[in-house]
Write a protein that holds these residues in place. Structure first.
Motif, PDB file in Angstrom:
ATOM      1  N   LEU A  23      42.109 -33.883 -94.742  1.00 13.58           N
ATOM      2  CA  LEU A  23      41.048 -33.702 -95.737  1.00 13.58           C
ATOM      3  C   LEU A  23      40.212 -32.458 -95.458  1.00 13.58           C
ATOM      4  O   LEU A  23      39.567 -31.926 -96.368  1.00 13.58           O
ATOM      5  N   ILE A  24      40.215 -31.998 -94.208  1.00 12.90           N
ATOM      6  CA  ILE A  24      39.426 -30.821 -93.848  1.00 12.90           C
ATOM      7  C   ILE A  24      39.853 -29.618 -94.687  1.00 12.90           C
ATOM      8  O   ILE A  24      39.038 -28.778 -95.062  1.00 12.90           O
ATOM      9  N   GLU A  25      41.144 -29.542 -95.004  1.00 12.24           N
ATOM     10  CA  GLU A  25      41.656 -28.436 -95.800  1.00 12.24           C
ATOM     11  C   GLU A  25      41.576 -28.711 -97.295  1.00 12.24           C
ATOM     12  O   GLU A  25      41.763 -27.798 -98.107  1.00 12.24           O
ATOM     13  N   LYS A  26      41.283 -29.938 -97.681  1.00  7.06           N
ATOM     14  CA  LYS A  26      41.325 -30.306 -99.099  1.00  7.06           C
ATOM     15  C   LYS A  26      39.964 -30.370 -99.778  1.00  7.06           C
ATOM     16  O   LYS A  26      39.873 -30.283-100.997  1.00  7.06           O
ATOM     17  N   ILE A  27      38.893 -30.563 -98.997  1.00  6.73           N
ATOM     18  CA  ILE A  27      37.578 -30.825 -99.586  1.00  6.73           C
ATOM     19  C   ILE A  27      36.572 -29.750 -99.189  1.00  6.73           C
ATOM     20  O   ILE A  27      36.467 -29.390 -98.018  1.00  6.73           O
ATOM     21  N   GLN A  28      35.815 -29.277-100.169  1.00  8.02           N
ATOM     22  CA  GLN A  28      34.720 -28.352 -99.904  1.00  8.02           C
ATOM     23  C   GLN A  28      33.393 -28.984-100.304  1.00  8.02           C
ATOM     24  O   GLN A  28      33.163 -29.278-101.478  1.00  8.02           O
ATOM     25  N   PRO A  29      32.496 -29.234 -99.353  1.00 11.35           N
ATOM     26  CA  PRO A  29      31.160 -29.741 -99.698  1.00 11.35           C
ATOM     27  C   PRO A  29      30.238 -28.596-100.119  1.00 11.35           C
ATOM     28  O   PRO A  29      30.242 -27.520 -99.503  1.00 11.35           O
ATOM     29  N   ILE A  30      29.434 -28.839-101.170  1.00  8.67           N
ATOM     30  CA  ILE A  30      28.574 -27.794-101.742  1.00  8.67           C
ATOM     31  C   ILE A  30      27.182 -28.369-102.015  1.00  8.67           C
ATOM     32  O   ILE A  30      27.053 -29.440-102.612  1.00  8.67           O
ATOM     33  N   PHE A  31      26.161 -27.653-101.596  1.00  5.34           N
ATOM     34  CA  PHE A  31      24.772 -27.999-101.876  1.00  5.34           C
ATOM     35  C   PHE A  31      24.184 -26.913-102.767  1.00  5.34           C
ATOM     36  O   PHE A  31      24.197 -25.729-102.410  1.00  5.34           O
ATOM     37  N   ILE A  32      23.676 -27.290-103.947  1.00  8.49           N
ATOM     38  CA  ILE A  32      23.074 -26.320-104.859  1.00  8.49           C
ATOM     39  C   ILE A  32      21.577 -26.604-104.970  1.00  8.49           C
ATOM     40  O   ILE A  32      21.164 -27.719-105.289  1.00  8.49           O
ATOM     41  N   SER A  33      20.774 -25.596-104.695  1.00  6.80           N
ATOM     42  CA  SER A  33      19.324 -25.764-104.720  1.00  6.80           C
ATOM     43  C   SER A  33      18.782 -25.731-106.138  1.00  6.80           C
ATOM     44  O   SER A  33      19.217 -24.919-106.963  1.00  6.80           O
ATOM     45  N   VAL A  34      17.819 -26.615-106.404  1.00  4.98           N
ATOM     46  CA  VAL A  34      17.088 -26.580-107.672  1.00  4.98           C
ATOM     47  C   VAL A  34      15.693 -25.972-107.457  1.00  4.98           C
ATOM     48  O   VAL A  34      14.821 -26.106-108.308  1.00  4.98           O
ATOM     49  N   ASP A  35      15.527 -25.319-106.317  1.00  5.59           N
ATOM     50  CA  ASP A  35      14.247 -24.687-105.971  1.00  5.59           C
ATOM     51  C   ASP A  35      14.513 -23.244-105.535  1.00  5.59           C
ATOM     52  O   ASP A  35      14.302 -22.874-104.381  1.00  5.59           O
ATOM     53  N   PRO A  36      14.992 -22.403-106.468  1.00  7.98           N
ATOM     54  CA  PRO A  36      15.373 -21.043-106.081  1.00  7.98           C
ATOM     55  C   PRO A  36      14.214 -20.194-105.592  1.00  7.98           C
ATOM     56  O   PRO A  36      14.431 -19.217-104.872  1.00  7.98           O
ATOM     57  N   GLY A  37      12.982 -20.565-105.946  1.00 11.39           N
ATOM     58  CA  GLY A  37      11.836 -19.785-105.490  1.00 11.39           C
ATOM     59  C   GLY A  37      11.644 -19.808-103.993  1.00 11.39           C
ATOM     60  O   GLY A  37      11.239 -18.812-103.386  1.00 11.39           O
ATOM     61  N   ARG A  38      11.944 -20.942-103.374  1.00 13.18           N
ATOM     62  CA  ARG A  38      11.773 -21.059-101.919  1.00 13.18           C
ATOM     63  C   ARG A  38      13.105 -21.067-101.175  1.00 13.18           C
ATOM     64  O   ARG A  38      13.175 -20.640-100.014  1.00 13.18           O
ATOM     65  N   ASP A  39      14.141 -21.572-101.826  1.00 10.30           N
ATOM     66  CA  ASP A  39      15.443 -21.669-101.145  1.00 10.30           C
ATOM     67  C   ASP A  39      16.203 -20.350-101.240  1.00 10.30           C
ATOM     68  O   ASP A  39      17.127 -20.165-102.043  1.00 10.30           O
ATOM     69  N   THR A  40      15.802 -19.428-100.397  1.00  9.98           N
ATOM     70  CA  THR A  40      16.488 -18.144-100.282  1.00  9.98           C
ATOM     71  C   THR A  40      17.760 -18.335 -99.465  1.00  9.98           C
ATOM     72  O   THR A  40      17.941 -19.374 -98.795  1.00  9.98           O
ATOM     73  N   PRO A  41      18.674 -17.373 -99.469  1.00 10.45           N
ATOM     74  CA  PRO A  41      19.853 -17.483 -98.619  1.00 10.45           C
ATOM     75  C   PRO A  41      19.505 -17.727 -97.151  1.00 10.45           C
ATOM     76  O   PRO A  41      20.159 -18.528 -96.475  1.00 10.45           O
ATOM     77  N   ALA A  42      18.464 -17.060 -96.654  1.00  6.58           N
ATOM     78  CA  ALA A  42      18.080 -17.231 -95.246  1.00  6.58           C
ATOM     79  C   ALA A  42      17.647 -18.662 -94.955  1.00  6.58           C
ATOM     80  O   ALA A  42      17.969 -19.224 -93.896  1.00  6.58           O
ATOM     81  N   VAL A  43      16.914 -19.284 -95.900  1.00  6.97           N
ATOM     82  CA  VAL A  43      16.484 -20.670 -95.723  1.00  6.97           C
ATOM     83  C   VAL A  43      17.689 -21.603 -95.725  1.00  6.97           C
ATOM     84  O   VAL A  43      17.816 -22.488 -94.879  1.00  6.97           O
ATOM     85  N   LEU A  44      18.601 -21.402 -96.676  1.00  8.32           N
ATOM     86  CA  LEU A  44      19.783 -22.262 -96.755  1.00  8.32           C
ATOM     87  C   LEU A  44      20.695 -22.072 -95.548  1.00  8.32           C
ATOM     88  O   LEU A  44      21.362 -23.018 -95.117  1.00  8.32           O
ATOM     89  N   LYS A  45      20.722 -20.876 -94.996  1.00  7.99           N
ATOM     90  CA  LYS A  45      21.575 -20.610 -93.832  1.00  7.99           C
ATOM     91  C   LYS A  45      21.149 -21.446 -92.633  1.00  7.99           C
ATOM     92  O   LYS A  45      21.976 -21.833 -91.790  1.00  7.99           O
ATOM     93  N   GLN A  46      19.859 -21.738 -92.549  1.00  6.83           N
ATOM     94  CA  GLN A  46      19.365 -22.609 -91.484  1.00  6.83           C
ATOM     95  C   GLN A  46      19.519 -24.081 -91.845  1.00  6.83           C
ATOM     96  O   GLN A  46      19.684 -24.920 -90.965  1.00  6.83           O
ATOM     97  N   TYR A  47      19.481 -24.377 -93.125  1.00  8.58           N
ATOM     98  CA  TYR A  47      19.448 -25.772 -93.594  1.00  8.58           C
ATOM     99  C   TYR A  47      20.814 -26.445 -93.601  1.00  8.58           C
ATOM    100  O   TYR A  47      20.976 -27.527 -93.035  1.00  8.58           O
ATOM    101  N   VAL A  48      21.795 -25.832 -94.230  1.00 10.26           N
ATOM    102  CA  VAL A  48      23.054 -26.546 -94.469  1.00 10.26           C
ATOM    103  C   VAL A  48      23.872 -26.880 -93.214  1.00 10.26           C
ATOM    104  O   VAL A  48      24.521 -27.937 -93.170  1.00 10.26           O
ATOM    105  N   PRO A  49      23.862 -26.051 -92.153  1.00 11.76           N
ATOM    106  CA  PRO A  49      24.680 -26.411 -90.987  1.00 11.76           C
ATOM    107  C   PRO A  49      24.226 -27.693 -90.295  1.00 11.76           C
ATOM    108  O   PRO A  49      24.998 -28.291 -89.534  1.00 11.76           O
ATOM    109  N   ALA A  50      23.000 -28.112 -90.541  1.00 12.04           N
ATOM    110  CA  ALA A  50      22.493 -29.333 -89.903  1.00 12.04           C
ATOM    111  C   ALA A  50      23.227 -30.569 -90.412  1.00 12.04           C
ATOM    112  O   ALA A  50      23.196 -31.617 -89.755  1.00 12.04           O
TER     113      ALA A  50
END
Length: 210
Positions: free
Chosen positions: A107-134
């Motif tokens: 399944l590791i090769e079959k599934i891609q998990p995706i998180f889409i922010s509904v708060d683009p004003g604060r969720d910059t790429p730098a913020v998400l880069k720290q957030y999603v790996p957790a």
């Protein structure tokens, strides 16, 4: 909440109900458990949910839905500043994915998990880069302009409202809670029960991913 916003939310809610979905507007408050499908056909088969998008990923590059063609996708909409619901939902869903991957490493090769922010004003790429790996090492975080997020949210039947009437940087975002499982061609398959146990999430994943 302003009149135009209320009208827009009402119209989207009608679409969601017509697709047979149960959704809940939250300001990061708990919601009831989702039901698990028992039919042989995916519960969301034929529903008009999803579509094309190009957004900005956590590394600052552009990511298109076409990059996931041929892969199943787990998609969750939320925001990193959510005080309780979003992190709990994401943790549960991603623990379920990890459990499914442990049971079936393919399944590791079959599934891609995706998180889409509904708060683009604060969720910059730098913020998400720290957030999603957790939550999962392969979880991709996507953001964009307010217009881009509004467009993709409409396609995926996500209702949200940024409660920032006074321009404060400390605000909540009301948003519907859905964790979608899409097929390799971007077709909707099922809702994942974020309020269930990780094992229940894993069971739903294993049921529909071939």
């Amino acid at each position: 909440m302003s009149g135009p916003v209320m009208n827009n939310l009402s119209n989207i809610a009608k679409i969601i109900l017509s697709a047979g979905l149960l959704t809940l507007m939250v300001a990061c408050n708990p919601a009831p458990d989702g039901s698990v499908a028992t039919d042989s056909e995916p519960p969301l088969a034929g529903a008009k949910i999803g579509g094309t998008f190009t957004l900005t990923n956590q590394d600052g590059g552009r990511t298109s839905d076409q990059q996931f063609k041929g892969k199943y996708r787990i998609m969750y909409f939320g925001y990193s500043y959510c005080p309780d619901v979003c992190p709990v939902d994401l943790a549960n869903i991603m623990l379920g994915l990890k459990q499914a991957e442990k049971e079936n490493p393919a399944l590791i090769e079959k599934i891609q998990p995706i998180f889409i922010s509904v708060d683009p004003g604060r969720d910059t790429p730098a913020v998400l880069k720290q957030y999603v790996p957790a939550f999962h090492p392969r979880l991709i975080g996507l953001t964009g302009s307010p217009e881009e997020i509004a467009e993709v949210a409409k396609k995926y039947l996500i209702i949200y409202d940024i409660r920032n009437d006074e321009g404060s940087s400390e605000y909540l975002v009301d948003h519907s809670r859905q964790a979608y499982l899409f097929g390799p061609d971007g077709e909707p398959l099922a809702l994942l029960s974020f309020d269930g146990t990780p094992q229940q999430v894993a069971g739903e994943i294993n049921r529909w991913v071939r």
